[in-house]
Design a protein around this motif. Structure first.
Motif, PDB file in Angstrom:
ATOM      1  N   LEU A 114       0.809  -1.239  -0.004  1.00 29.29           N
ATOM      2  CA  LEU A 114      -0.014   0.120  -0.006  1.00 29.29           C
ATOM      3  C   LEU A 114       0.895   1.437  -0.194  1.00 29.29           C
ATOM      4  O   LEU A 114       0.839   2.112  -0.757  1.00 29.29           O
ATOM      5  N   ASN A 115       1.755   1.455   1.116  1.00 25.95           N
ATOM      6  CA  ASN A 115       2.841   2.557   1.259  1.00 25.95           C
ATOM      7  C   ASN A 115       4.090   1.967   1.529  1.00 25.95           C
ATOM      8  O   ASN A 115       4.599   1.780   2.484  1.00 25.95           O
ATOM      9  N   LYS A 116       4.562   1.398   0.332  1.00 28.29           N
ATOM     10  CA  LYS A 116       6.009   0.646   0.512  1.00 28.29           C
ATOM     11  C   LYS A 116       7.124   1.470   1.362  1.00 28.29           C
ATOM     12  O   LYS A 116       7.691   0.882   1.982  1.00 28.29           O
ATOM     13  N   TRP A 117       7.088   2.996   1.170  1.00 29.73           N
ATOM     14  CA  TRP A 117       7.986   3.715   1.792  1.00 29.73           C
ATOM     15  C   TRP A 117       7.761   3.502   3.587  1.00 29.73           C
ATOM     16  O   TRP A 117       8.952   3.530   4.148  1.00 29.73           O
ATOM     17  N   VAL A 118       6.579   3.101   3.954  1.00 26.15           N
ATOM     18  CA  VAL A 118       6.434   2.822   5.421  1.00 26.15           C
ATOM     19  C   VAL A 118       7.235   1.735   5.844  1.00 26.15           C
ATOM     20  O   VAL A 118       7.860   1.600   6.954  1.00 26.15           O
ATOM     21  N   THR A 119       6.866   0.644   5.157  1.00 29.16           N
ATOM     22  CA  THR A 119       7.473  -0.577   5.434  1.00 29.16           C
ATOM     23  C   THR A 119       9.010  -0.479   5.254  1.00 29.16           C
ATOM     24  O   THR A 119       9.592  -0.944   6.021  1.00 29.16           O
ATOM     25  N   GLU A 120       9.547   0.313   4.279  1.00 27.96           N
ATOM     26  CA  GLU A 120      10.970   0.321   4.018  1.00 27.96           C
ATOM     27  C   GLU A 120      11.824   1.153   5.232  1.00 27.96           C
ATOM     28  O   GLU A 120      12.625   0.746   5.954  1.00 27.96           O
ATOM     29  N   LYS A 121      10.906   2.112   5.753  1.00 28.56           N
ATOM     30  CA  LYS A 121      11.643   3.033   6.679  1.00 28.56           C
ATOM     31  C   LYS A 121      11.357   2.198   8.135  1.00 28.56           C
ATOM     32  O   LYS A 121      12.330   2.256   8.957  1.00 28.56           O
ATOM     33  N   LEU A 122      10.247   1.548   8.258  1.00 31.03           N
ATOM     34  CA  LEU A 122      10.315   0.814   9.533  1.00 31.03           C
ATOM     35  C   LEU A 122      11.155  -0.459   9.710  1.00 31.03           C
ATOM     36  O   LEU A 122      11.775  -0.679  10.702  1.00 31.03           O
ATOM     37  N   SER A 123      11.228  -1.500   8.613  1.00 34.27           N
ATOM     38  CA  SER A 123      12.252  -2.375   8.433  1.00 34.27           C
ATOM     39  C   SER A 123      13.705  -1.886   8.715  1.00 34.27           C
ATOM     40  O   SER A 123      14.355  -2.642   9.311  1.00 34.27           O
ATOM     41  N   THR A 124      13.927  -0.833   7.816  1.00 38.92           N
ATOM     42  CA  THR A 124      15.229  -0.485   8.097  1.00 38.92           C
ATOM     43  C   THR A 124      15.803  -0.107   9.178  1.00 38.92           C
ATOM     44  O   THR A 124      17.041  -0.422   9.859  1.00 38.92           O
ATOM     45  N   LEU A 125      14.940   0.782  10.022  1.00 38.79           N
ATOM     46  CA  LEU A 125      14.968   1.225  11.237  1.00 38.79           C
ATOM     47  C   LEU A 125      15.436   0.032  12.338  1.00 38.79           C
ATOM     48  O   LEU A 125      16.365  -0.146  13.105  1.00 38.79           O
ATOM     49  N   ILE A 126      14.638  -1.071  12.042  1.00 33.71           N
ATOM     50  CA  ILE A 126      14.740  -2.294  12.930  1.00 33.71           C
ATOM     51  C   ILE A 126      15.998  -3.108  12.750  1.00 33.71           C
ATOM     52  O   ILE A 126      16.940  -3.494  13.470  1.00 33.71           O
ATOM     53  N   ALA A 145       8.844  -8.466   4.559  1.00 34.69           N
ATOM     54  CA  ALA A 145       9.142  -6.942   4.685  1.00 34.69           C
ATOM     55  C   ALA A 145      10.593  -7.090   5.018  1.00 34.69           C
ATOM     56  O   ALA A 145      11.428  -6.305   4.323  1.00 34.69           O
ATOM     57  N   MET A 146      11.091  -7.970   5.931  1.00 34.56           N
ATOM     58  CA  MET A 146      12.664  -8.084   6.201  1.00 34.56           C
ATOM     59  C   MET A 146      13.521  -8.504   5.082  1.00 34.56           C
ATOM     60  O   MET A 146      14.554  -7.845   4.809  1.00 34.56           O
ATOM     61  N   LYS A 147      13.073  -9.365   4.343  1.00 32.45           N
ATOM     62  CA  LYS A 147      14.030  -9.856   3.265  1.00 32.45           C
ATOM     63  C   LYS A 147      13.747  -8.847   2.186  1.00 32.45           C
ATOM     64  O   LYS A 147      14.973  -8.524   1.672  1.00 32.45           O
ATOM     65  N   THR A 148      12.925  -8.009   1.993  1.00 34.17           N
ATOM     66  CA  THR A 148      12.963  -7.119   0.814  1.00 34.17           C
ATOM     67  C   THR A 148      14.085  -5.871   1.294  1.00 34.17           C
ATOM     68  O   THR A 148      14.401  -5.411   0.387  1.00 34.17           O
ATOM     69  N   PHE A 149      14.039  -5.611   2.390  1.00 34.56           N
ATOM     70  CA  PHE A 149      14.943  -4.348   2.800  1.00 34.56           C
ATOM     71  C   PHE A 149      16.050  -4.786   3.659  1.00 34.56           C
ATOM     72  O   PHE A 149      16.924  -3.859   3.695  1.00 34.56           O
ATOM     73  N   ALA A 150      16.334  -5.945   3.799  1.00 38.66           N
ATOM     74  CA  ALA A 150      17.680  -6.480   4.695  1.00 38.66           C
ATOM     75  C   ALA A 150      18.657  -6.454   3.171  1.00 38.66           C
ATOM     76  O   ALA A 150      18.659  -7.076   2.393  1.00 38.66           O
ATOM     77  N   VAL A 151      19.722  -5.843   3.604  1.00 35.03           N
ATOM     78  CA  VAL A 151      21.082  -5.693   2.784  1.00 35.03           C
ATOM     79  C   VAL A 151      21.833  -6.439   3.353  1.00 35.03           C
ATOM     80  O   VAL A 151      22.550  -6.387   4.551  1.00 35.03           O
ATOM     81  N   GLY A 152      22.475  -7.603   2.745  1.00 29.87           N
ATOM     82  CA  GLY A 152      23.612  -8.488   3.069  1.00 29.87           C
ATOM     83  C   GLY A 152      23.210  -8.916   4.481  1.00 29.87           C
ATOM     84  O   GLY A 152      24.305  -9.403   5.300  1.00 29.87           O
TER      85      GLY A 152
END
Ligand code: SF4
Ligand code: SF4
Lengths: 171, 226
Positions: free
Chosen positions: B169-181, B199-206
């Motif tokens: 729905l609002n990808k930036w919301v998930t990106e911001k929250l997951s990245t914070l965690i 959510a985690m897999k999408t935004f986890a780097v490395g």
């Protein structure tokens, strides 16, 4: 923007208007709200008060748009007011539904279950526009084309276990 | 023990890996799972009308009535909805996490250990809240990881919200929250919720993102790698 019908919110959530009068104004809900991590400075209590006094709530209110249903507010609130459910009722009453949510519900109406390929196809315009394509390589493990194996319908109009949400809401 | 089993939609779709894992681990622990016949979607978090949501979930309980009193429900959203729908508490609704305890963990025939590996056990929202429908032992993932010699990190972030339900729905919301965690934790991310996984897999780097069942199957020697 559509106007909300306050009575419908009470019907949807099982709360009565008076139930919100117990709110202490302590703003604990605001202090834990996940939407504030997005630097949007929201206060769930303000929404409840608007409902209580019958004020208009706009569909583009940041809480209505971005509440993640994390239940941090509800579990921190001294009265355990189910704020995320109030927000979802607001969305439903305002007819705010993204293509993805529509597809999800449509799927349940037809088959009783959600079949992700169907949802993806229905929501494709939003997915294409929304910049999701770049995640496809990461999402390969989620793919798998499965067709509905049995057609079933959910009779959502009747409550199968004699549930009474109005009473639940007050307990 | 014999249990009814409610996989829910995601475990028959994008979270098939969790479904296989839960079935395999339960078998190893000596539990038998029998799928509730003709189950339907629990309604997830999509319904603004609580009555409708509870009736959709309640329908599953009606279908389960004749076969069991204890139902294992892996997806945290299904778990919460089924618990809410069971207003008279006629069922014991359990997350597979609640089938794990010190005793059965110590009985696992351990083929590998987790020494020198760091894990971030991430529970997300609905397993932890609200209290009435949350799991009892809120450290079970930590207990499990430690039981096999692994190190745990990210205690403060374990019940923060990844914004999974805003992903489409609002990808930036998930990106911001997951990245914070992710930014405030270290090691392999261990989850139990299909949406947290995505959510985690999408935004986890490395960083690897796995289900707790993957970790258990690795320890048991069923999975070759983590
Ligand atoms: S459920 Fe919604 S309103 Fe409540 S804390 Fe979470 S994001 Fe905020
Ligand atoms: S936490 Fe509960 S009582 Fe306190 S302001 Fe929020 S809704 Fe009102």
């Amino acid at each position: 923007m559509n106007e909300i019908d306050h009575e419908i919110i009470f019907k949807y959530t099982g709360y009565r208007r008076a139930d919100f009068s117990v709110c202490l104004g302590c703003k604990i809900c605001a202090s834990v709200c996940t939407v504030n991590d997005l630097e949007l400075n929201v206060n769930p209590q303000e929404l409840l008060m608007k409902l209580f006094v019958g004020e208009i709530i706009e569909g583009d209110h940041p809480l209505v748009r971005y509440c993640t249903s994390c239940y941090r507010c509800a579990s921190a609130c001294p009265w355990q007011i189910r704020i995320p459910e109030v927000v979802r009722a607001l969305k439903e009453s305002l007819g705010i539904e993204a293509r993805f949510e529509k597809a999800f519900k449509k799927c349940i109406n037809i088959w009783g279950r959600v079949y992700e390929p169907f949802v993806v196809v229905m929501a494709a315009p939003d997915l294409l526009k929304g910049g999701y394509i770049k995640y496809m390589p990461k999402w390969m493990e989620y793919a798998g084309f499965h067709l509905p194996h049995k057609v079933k319908r959910v009779s959502s109009s009747k409550t199968s276990k004699g549930l009474n949400p109005t009473e639940e809401g007050r307990s | 023990m014999e249990y009814g089993y409610y996989p829910g939609c995601s475990l028959t779709g994008s979270a098939k890996r969790l479904d296989r894992g839960v079935r395999q681990v339960c078998k190893k622990l000596g539990h038998s799972l029998t799928e509730i016949p003709d189950w339907n979607c629990c309604g997830a978090l999509e319904y603004g009308n609580r009555n409708e949501l509870l009736s959709i979930s309640g329908e599953n309980l009606t279908k389960a009535q004749a076969m069991c009193k204890e139902i294992v429900v892996p997806c945290p959203a299904c778990y919460k909805n089924l618990k809410d729908a069971d207003s008279d508490k006629s069922f014991n609704i359990l997350s597979p996490l609640e089938l794990l305890n010190a005793e059965n963990l110590s009985q696992i025939e351990q083929k590998r250990d987790l020494k020198d590996k760091v894990f971030f056990p991430y529970y997300g929202c609905l397993l932890m809240r609200p209290e009435g429908s949350a799991i009892k032992n809120k450290n079970i993932m930590e207990d499990t990881i430690s039981a096999f010699g692994g190190d745990v990190d990210g205690e403060k972030m374990k019940d923060r919200c990844c914004g999974g339900n805003q992903l489409f729905l609002n990808k930036w919301v998930t990106e911001k929250l997951s990245t914070l965690i992710l930014g405030k934790s270290k090691g392999t991310v261990v989850v139990f919720c299909p949406f947290c996984h995505m959510a985690m897999k999408t935004f986890a780097v490395g960083r690897k993102v796995i289900y707790l069942t993957d970790l258990l199957l690795y320890v048991m020697g069923e999975n070759k790698s983590l």
